[in-house]
Design a protein around this motif. Structure first.
Motif, PDB file in Angstrom:
ATOM      1  N   SER A 165      10.905  70.940 100.674  1.00  0.00           N
ATOM      2  CA  SER A 165      10.593  69.267 100.488  1.00  0.00           C
ATOM      3  C   SER A 165      11.605  68.815  99.597  1.00  0.00           C
ATOM      4  CB  SER A 165       9.290  69.121 100.040  1.00  0.00           C
ATOM      5  OG  SER A 165       9.105  69.944  98.791  1.00  0.00           O
TER       6      SER A 165
ATOM      7  N   ARG B 133      14.735  67.640 101.750  1.00  0.00           N
ATOM      8  CA  ARG B 133      14.520  66.554 102.434  1.00  0.00           C
ATOM      9  C   ARG B 133      14.484  65.311 101.491  1.00  0.00           C
ATOM     10  NH1 ARG B 133      10.474  70.097 104.922  1.00  0.00           N
ATOM     11  NH2 ARG B 133       8.739  69.040 103.900  1.00  0.00           N
ATOM     12  N   ASP B 134      14.028  65.559 100.422  1.00  0.00           N
ATOM     13  CA  ASP B 134      13.991  64.156  99.536  1.00  0.00           C
ATOM     14  C   ASP B 134      15.452  64.194  99.004  1.00  0.00           C
ATOM     15  OD1 ASP B 134      11.231  64.477  99.498  1.00  0.00           O
ATOM     16  OD2 ASP B 134      10.737  65.816  97.630  1.00  0.00           O
TER      17      ASP B 134
ATOM     18  N   HIS C  14      16.867  61.884 101.534  1.00  0.00           N
ATOM     19  CA  HIS C  14      16.391  60.759 101.505  1.00  0.00           C
ATOM     20  C   HIS C  14      17.195  59.791 100.420  1.00  0.00           C
ATOM     21  CE1 HIS C  14      13.624  60.842 104.735  1.00  0.00           C
ATOM     22  NE2 HIS C  14      13.256  61.954 104.267  1.00  0.00           N
TER      23      HIS C  14
ATOM     24  N   GLY D 257      20.672  58.354 100.816  1.00  0.00           N
ATOM     25  CA  GLY D 257      20.682  57.252 101.949  1.00  0.00           C
ATOM     26  C   GLY D 257      21.032  58.017 103.342  1.00  0.00           C
ATOM     27  N   CYS D 258      20.618  58.981 103.704  1.00  0.00           N
ATOM     28  CA  CYS D 258      20.931  59.490 105.111  1.00  0.00           C
ATOM     29  C   CYS D 258      20.056  58.712 106.102  1.00  0.00           C
ATOM     30  CB  CYS D 258      20.638  61.021 105.216  1.00  0.00           C
ATOM     31  SG  CYS D 258      21.832  62.217 104.218  1.00  0.00           S
ATOM     32  N   SER D 259      20.757  58.570 107.186  1.00  0.00           N
ATOM     33  CA  SER D 259      20.063  58.027 108.332  1.00  0.00           C
ATOM     34  C   SER D 259      19.204  59.090 108.873  1.00  0.00           C
ATOM     35  CB  SER D 259      20.925  57.209 109.170  1.00  0.00           C
ATOM     36  OG  SER D 259      22.047  58.184 109.842  1.00  0.00           O
ATOM     37  N   ARG D 260      18.513  58.532 109.748  1.00  0.00           N
ATOM     38  CA  ARG D 260      17.767  59.880 110.731  1.00  0.00           C
ATOM     39  C   ARG D 260      18.486  60.737 111.227  1.00  0.00           C
ATOM     40  NH1 ARG D 260      12.663  58.561 114.655  1.00  0.00           N
ATOM     41  NH2 ARG D 260      11.658  58.114 112.638  1.00  0.00           N
TER      42      ARG D 260
ATOM     43  N   MET E 160      20.152  62.934 108.779  1.00  0.00           N
ATOM     44  CA  MET E 160      19.244  63.521 108.382  1.00  0.00           C
ATOM     45  C   MET E 160      18.867  64.735 109.198  1.00  0.00           C
ATOM     46  SD  MET E 160      17.259  63.894 105.371  1.00  0.00           S
ATOM     47  CE  MET E 160      15.724  64.645 104.769  1.00  0.00           C
TER      48      MET E 160
END
Length: 674
Positions: free
Chosen positions: A254, A257-258, A261, A264-267, A270
């Motif tokens: 996690s 992933r955090d 985010h 500022g990664c886009s989907r 990411m």
């Protein structure tokens, strides 16, 4: 031993069963007794309880065949038919396959059919061997380079080069497509839980329905030839990639992933810049599984036009030429070992960050191995152009062991025929035939109820309903009698494989040197094509159930050994030391501690043994078994889509019931141990 049972690390200590558990156990006992009573009373209960009435049967085979005819002949997608779409897809697949085949085997041709003229020769066998050696050195160093060079050299020295390159061309096309499609489906399943729930049953069916069952619709939709074989290979080999992708993405920490985010990664960023690179190790395991399953398909794929080593094994089986079959089978093993080790090495390398700056370097300095590989390809094409002896190894330089294997089987037949016949007759009369009759005479109603309650006992209401529904559908589609023959052969084979594999695994878990040698044997057994097991069995025992049993046991024993060793080696050494400190004997440590703690892994090994046995049962239809496998094979020869898919689904239902129940049992044991 009481002190061991009372210790905190023992799996024996349990709490009192809940009322629902006591009720389920009582119900299971009652239904089991009723099944035995019904079997004893016989027809007095009513014929419908033993033979599912024809008037009640679901005409699934007829409906599937009619739907398939409509799909092939009438289904339209606007400007073009559904068949046009599938043939267009086959044409797209044929483009990279033709390129790979031209590079490795046929050369680049001008013209069609027998009038074709070779314009550019294929890669030299020396060039291919150097190329894979270079890949091995880049991925794993000198030892891996030497291994893959020896494996590919084996193909050339034993005269299997041309067929092996045809097979390799199919693998080079099927694996990338399977990996990309599996990755995309896995990403969709990870992102949207509804997609995962929708594709999970499809993945189960793709992995459990015998490939023979969907060869007929593949032929109708994609035509006869290598591209249809690649489509069949994709259906068989892609599910592990999907499952491993979902598991690998969920295992990404996690914190990573955090961090994505936070920056500022886009989907999209990411997914492709954070999640996929972080799960690269797991994804490469999926790639490895796609490669190995694709190689397992080469013989079956040869039935619909794939050619290559699979066709050589199949032709040898038809001629009962055990020597030629073994040589082609060992060539598949050599190819599988080389590709397996290369993919594993690249999987390990993918987790190691590159060291060194790329600035100030030219293209060759930044990519030395790629540049060397391109140079080898160009030099290899030039060498093939200049000298035919460099394009393919001359026949006078090759070796053959075919005569040796044929003589070995002949010698065994001459000197041990009476002993082998006595073993065969004894097992048939005292084990196989009585157990087969017992299962055939059981009432389907009682067996369905027994499976439903057993499922409820192990995994709750959902598993109980699943087991009851799937077993009922086997009866309702008219497959019950053949399903019982399948269960009888599978059950005996699994018991024998377990009686061989578990003791071997127990011994090997304590002896590292023995385990290393045993791993080589297991890897060979798991990569040797399933058809190869049939040839010596047929030549020693002729056709029939006993021959099928021998082949199934030989094919299915590997997971029983592997998972037993895995489970015992994972037992915490501190637990074993505590047992010794309490005065346990070695036998008590093994039986009261190690085997109990290793039981979940051993149950998973049992699960895999059942899956292997069921997959081999379809192959043994070639030697005269009268089970669901034969039904699938007959449907293939008659191009009867409905008949083949219904019988294939029955095999899948048996596999799913066994898988879910054993998995639920293993989960319950883990909860008790934890």
């Amino acid at each position: 031993m009481s002190e061991v049972s009372a210790s905190p690390f023992s799996s024996v200590a349990t709490t009192a069963p809940a009322p629902s558990t006591r009720f389920a156990t009582l119900a299971l006992t009652v239904v089991g007794a009723l099944v035995l009573l019904a079997w004893w009373l016989g027809p007095s209960l009513g014929k419908w309880a033993f033979d599912y009435p024809r008037g009640w049967q679901i005409p699934a085979a007829r409906h599937i065949s009619q739907w398939m005819k409509w799909l092939v002949n009438e289904a339209s997608l606007g400007l073009f038919s559904f068949t046009d779409l599938t043939r267009f897809i086959a044409g797209l697949i044929d483009i990279p396959y033709t390129l790979a085949l031209s590079l490795l085997s046929t050369g680049f041709l001008s013209g069609q059919g027998s009038a074709a003229v070779q314009v550019v020769p294929p890669l030299s066998y020396l060039g291919v061997i150097i190329l894979v050696g270079l890949m091995g050195y880049h991925a794993g160093g000198r030892r891996l380079a030497a291994l893959v060079v020896v494996c590919f050299g084996f193909l050339a020295v034993f005269g299997q080069w041309t067929s092996a390159m045809v097979t390799l061309a199919s693998i080079l096309v099927a694996v990338p497509i399977g990996v990309v499609l599996g990755l995309l489906l896995g990403l969709a399943g990870y992102r949207w839980p509804l997609v995962e729930r929708a594709i999970t049953p499809l993945l189960d069916l793709m992995q459990t329905i015998p490939i023979f069952a969907y060869l007929v619709p593949i032929l109708f939709l994609f035509g006869f030839g290598p591209t249809a074989a690649i489509v069949g290979t994709l259906i068989y080999a892609m599910p592990p990639m999907v499952r491993i992708t979902i598991l690998g993405l969920r295992a990404v920490p996690s914190e990573i992933r955090d961090l994505g985010h936070m920056v500022g990664c886009s989907r999209r960023q990411m997914t492709w810049n954070v999640m996929v690179p972080s799960a690269a190790d797991a994804l490469m395991v999926g790639v490895n599984q796609v490669i190995m399953l694709s190689l397992n398909m080469v013989i079956i794929a040869s039935m619909i036009g794939a050619g290559g080593l699979g066709f050589d094994v199949l032709a040898a089986l038809r001629r009962l030429d055990i020597g030629a079959g073994f040589e082609a089978g060992f060539a598949i093993v050599a190819l599988a070992v080389a590709l397996d080790r290369l993919s594993q090495a690249f999987a390990r390398k993918s987790g190691v960050p590159a060291v060194g700056a790329a600035e100030g370097r030219n293209l060759v300095q930044r990519h030395p191995y790629l540049s060397a590989a391109l140079a080898v390809i160009l030099l290899s094409l030039l060498a093939s152009w200049l000298s035919p002896a460099l394009a393919a190894m001359p026949d006078s330089w090759t070796l053959s062991t075919g005569t040796f294997w044929n003589e070995v089987v002949g010698w065994i037949n001459i000197n041990f025929f009476d002993a082998l016949e006595a073993i065969r007759t004894t097992l048939l009369l005292h084990l196989l035939v009585p157990f087969k009759r017992f299962l055939a005479e059981l009432p389907w109603v009682g067996v369905v109820a027994l499976l439903a309650i057993a499922g409820y006992r192990l995994g709750g209401l959902r598993l109980g309903l699943l087991a009851g529904l799937l077993s009922f559908l086997i009866a309702a589609t008219g497959q019950w009698e053949k399903a019982m023959v399948t269960v009888y052969l599978c059950s005996i084979a699994v018991v024998i494989a377990s009686l061989i594999g578990i003791p071997l695994g127990i011994i090997a878990s304590e002896r590292d040197r023995l385990w290393r040698w045993l791993q080589v044997v297991i890897d060979t057994l798991q990569t040797l094509p399933s058809f190869v097991y049939l040839m010596p069995a047929v030549m020693l025992f002729r056709v029939g159930d006993f021959t099928a049993l021998i082949a199934i046991v030989a094919y299915a024993v590997a997971p029983a050994i592997r998972y037993t060793v895995l489970g015992l080696q994972r037992v915490d050494p501190r637990v074993v030391e505590a047992g010794r400190a309490m005065g346990c004997t070695p036998w008590q440590i093994l039986t009261k501690i190690k085997l109990k703690l290793a039981l979940p892994e051993m149950l998973l090994g049992l699960n895999q043994t059942i899956m292997f046995a069921l997959s081999m049962l379809v192959i043994t239809a070639l030697v005269g078994t009268r089970d669901l496998g034969q039904e699938v094979y007959i449907a293939l020869t008659k191009a009867d889509t409905g008949r083949g898919l219904v019988a294939g689904l029955a095999v899948a239902f048996i596999a799913i019931i066994a898988d879910r129940m054993i998995s639920a049992g293993a989960a319950r044991i883990r909860e008790r141990i934890a």
